[in-house]
Write a protein that holds these residues in place. Structure first.
Motif, PDB file in Angstrom:
ATOM      1  N   MET A 217       0.345  -1.651  -0.211  1.00 31.71           N
ATOM      2  CA  MET A 217      -0.198  -0.099   0.369  1.00 31.71           C
ATOM      3  C   MET A 217       0.736   1.258   0.173  1.00 31.71           C
ATOM      4  O   MET A 217       1.750   0.911   1.035  1.00 31.71           O
ATOM      5  CB  MET A 217      -0.706  -0.283   1.346  1.00 31.71           C
ATOM      6  N   VAL A 218      -0.129   1.863  -0.540  1.00 31.06           N
ATOM      7  CA  VAL A 218       1.153   3.592  -0.141  1.00 31.06           C
ATOM      8  C   VAL A 218       0.273   4.243  -0.114  1.00 31.06           C
ATOM      9  O   VAL A 218       0.396   5.211   1.152  1.00 31.06           O
ATOM     10  CB  VAL A 218       1.852   4.470  -2.459  1.00 31.06           C
ATOM     11  N   ASP A 219      -1.092   5.461  -0.447  1.00 34.44           N
ATOM     12  CA  ASP A 219      -1.711   6.228  -0.114  1.00 34.44           C
ATOM     13  C   ASP A 219      -2.128   5.935   0.658  1.00 34.44           C
ATOM     14  O   ASP A 219      -3.339   6.516   1.899  1.00 34.44           O
ATOM     15  CB  ASP A 219      -2.281   6.906  -1.005  1.00 34.44           C
ATOM     16  N   GLY A 220      -3.084   4.685   0.500  1.00 37.79           N
ATOM     17  CA  GLY A 220      -3.789   3.988   1.297  1.00 37.79           C
ATOM     18  C   GLY A 220      -5.264   4.302   1.010  1.00 37.79           C
ATOM     19  O   GLY A 220      -6.425   3.751   2.097  1.00 37.79           O
ATOM     20  N   GLY A 222      -7.322   3.775  -1.206  1.00 36.40           N
ATOM     21  CA  GLY A 222      -7.404   3.429  -2.745  1.00 36.40           C
ATOM     22  C   GLY A 222      -7.390   4.305  -4.281  1.00 36.40           C
ATOM     23  O   GLY A 222      -8.243   4.397  -5.046  1.00 36.40           O
ATOM     24  N   MET A 223      -7.176   5.562  -3.839  1.00 36.91           N
ATOM     25  CA  MET A 223      -6.280   6.766  -5.032  1.00 36.91           C
ATOM     26  C   MET A 223      -5.138   6.336  -6.275  1.00 36.91           C
ATOM     27  O   MET A 223      -5.690   6.690  -6.888  1.00 36.91           O
ATOM     28  CB  MET A 223      -6.513   8.376  -4.522  1.00 36.91           C
ATOM     29  N   CYS A 224      -4.585   6.350  -5.219  1.00 39.57           N
ATOM     30  CA  CYS A 224      -2.924   5.483  -6.287  1.00 39.57           C
ATOM     31  C   CYS A 224      -2.595   4.828  -6.806  1.00 39.57           C
ATOM     32  O   CYS A 224      -1.753   4.420  -7.562  1.00 39.57           O
ATOM     33  CB  CYS A 224      -1.786   6.608  -4.890  1.00 39.57           C
ATOM     34  N   GLY A 225      -3.363   3.361  -7.128  1.00 39.62           N
ATOM     35  CA  GLY A 225      -3.328   2.575  -7.316  1.00 39.62           C
ATOM     36  C   GLY A 225      -2.730   1.412  -7.160  1.00 39.62           C
ATOM     37  O   GLY A 225      -2.320   0.229  -8.216  1.00 39.62           O
ATOM     38  N   ALA A 226      -0.982   1.718  -6.282  1.00 38.94           N
ATOM     39  CA  ALA A 226      -0.213   1.079  -6.157  1.00 38.94           C
ATOM     40  C   ALA A 226      -0.081  -0.397  -5.380  1.00 38.94           C
ATOM     41  O   ALA A 226      -0.011  -1.230  -5.570  1.00 38.94           O
ATOM     42  CB  ALA A 226       0.513   1.887  -5.149  1.00 38.94           C
ATOM     43  N   CYS A 227      -1.793  -0.552  -4.610  1.00 32.82           N
ATOM     44  CA  CYS A 227      -2.071  -1.901  -4.041  1.00 32.82           C
ATOM     45  C   CYS A 227      -2.957  -2.657  -5.393  1.00 32.82           C
ATOM     46  O   CYS A 227      -3.516  -3.783  -4.290  1.00 32.82           O
ATOM     47  CB  CYS A 227      -2.750  -1.560  -2.958  1.00 32.82           C
ATOM     48  N   PHE A 237      -7.866  -3.528  -4.711  1.00 31.67           N
ATOM     49  CA  PHE A 237      -6.996  -2.501  -3.947  1.00 31.67           C
ATOM     50  C   PHE A 237      -6.436  -2.995  -2.839  1.00 31.67           C
ATOM     51  O   PHE A 237      -7.799  -2.891  -1.989  1.00 31.67           O
ATOM     52  CB  PHE A 237      -7.400  -1.811  -4.388  1.00 31.67           C
ATOM     53  N   CYS A 239      -6.112  -1.694  -0.174  1.00 29.14           N
ATOM     54  CA  CYS A 239      -6.079  -0.570   0.851  1.00 29.14           C
ATOM     55  C   CYS A 239      -7.786  -0.936   1.196  1.00 29.14           C
ATOM     56  O   CYS A 239      -8.092  -0.307   2.494  1.00 29.14           O
ATOM     57  CB  CYS A 239      -5.713   0.588   0.834  1.00 29.14           C
TER      58      CYS A 239
HETATM   59 FE1  FES Z   1      -3.104   3.593  -2.972  1.00 32.28          FE
HETATM   60 FE2  FES Z   1      -4.543   1.384  -2.656  1.00 32.28          FE
HETATM   61  S1  FES Z   1      -2.937   2.181  -1.346  1.00 32.28           S
HETATM   62  S2  FES Z   1      -5.252   2.685  -4.007  1.00 32.28           S
END
Ligand code: FES
Length: 275
Positions: A217-220, A222-227, A237, A239
């Motif tokens: 996880m990065v932004d936690g 649901g906005m960044c898509g990293a997870c 996702f 997060c």
């Molecule tokens: Fe960024 Fe889930 S941590 S979308």
């Protein structure tokens, strides 16, 4: 208003730290499996950390982090009595806990701290919990005393044999699955290769296996898509849909390829911070 650090303890000097932070609103609602987002200062990065413990009466949440990059190095400069600018949570879906019988909780690295909260939840629900924790060496084992305080069956594996079984947590797990009458669920939290190995062991036994994908996880929010991860063929996702998932459905190959996607940026940021 900030969030005061009531206790700071270096569990493994220079590498892993535990903090008990005053956050009464979060402590009142937090459940095992939830995480918080922290920000050290106004221009700081937000980072997600799974709640290792909480105390509603004291109004505190406990976090444990590995010092791996710029933000965690910055966090490590904070002292007892200092404050975080933001602590947001509880976030993520809480662990599904019900009275189900014997539950084996496997933890590796800092994942042991997050697993500790879940193991506690299962004990409180009346389940028999067998905890298995692993590390390279005895001095890298976390939360052994804390786990033993409520869980009578704590098994240990170290790579070098300095404590407990010499070898991997999966070897102890396999032995338990072969000898116990019925194991209702296995919960694994730790490095991705460890969680994947746990799923490989439990699959032939058909044992329900839950893993936590908090580490991607990065932004936690649901906005960044990293997870983004693939679970049962669906894109989810970690997060907002997790962070816990059915381990037998997780595409670990894809997950491993995404783990270090921000390594270069992280190194650059660390370099600037160190100057
Ligand atoms: Fe960024 Fe889930 S941590 S979308």
């Amino acid at each position: 208003m900030g969030y005061t650090i009531r206790v700071k303890e270096e569990l493994i000097p220079g590498q892993t730290t535990m903090m008990v932070i005053e956050a009464p609103q979060i402590a009142k609602k937090a459940k095992p499996g939830n995480f918080v987002m922290l920000r050290v200062s106004e221009h700081g990065e937000r980072i997600p950390l799974t709640i290792a413990d909480c105390d509603a009466e004291q109004g505190t949440v406990t976090i444990v982090y590995l010092v791996v990059g710029k933000t965690t190095a910055e966090m490590n400069t904070l002292k007892q009595g200092d404050q975080f600018m933001d602590v947001c949570g509880p976030l993520g879906k809480a662990t599904h806990i019900e009275k189900s019988g014997t539950v084996v909780c496997v933890g590796g690295g800092t994942g042991i701290a997050a697993m500790h909260h879940i193991a506690k939840g299962h004990v409180e629900a009346g389940n028999r919990v067998i905890a298995i924790i692993g590390a390279r060496s005895k001095n890298l084992l976390l939360f052994c005393t804390e786990l033993s305080s409520f869980c009578p069956e704590v098994r240990i594996a170290t790579d070098d044999g300095s404590e407990g079984h010499k070898g991997f947590v999966t070897e102890i797990l396999k032995d338990i699955l072969e000898t116990e009458d019925e194991v209702a669920e296995v919960v694994a939290i730790g490095p991705v290769p460890m969680m994947e190995a746990v799923c490989r062991v439990t699959l032939p036994f058909g044992t329900k296996t839950t893993v936590s994908l908090n580490s991607i996880m990065v932004d936690g929010i649901g906005m960044c898509g990293a997870c983004r991860c693939t679970v049962g063929g669906k894109t989810l996702f970690a997060c907002v849909d997790g962070p816990e998932f059915d381990g037998h459905q997780v595409d670990f190959g894809e997950l491993k390829s995404r783990l270090w996607q921000f390594k270069k940026q992280e190194e650059e940021s660390m370099e600037l911070f160190s100057k």
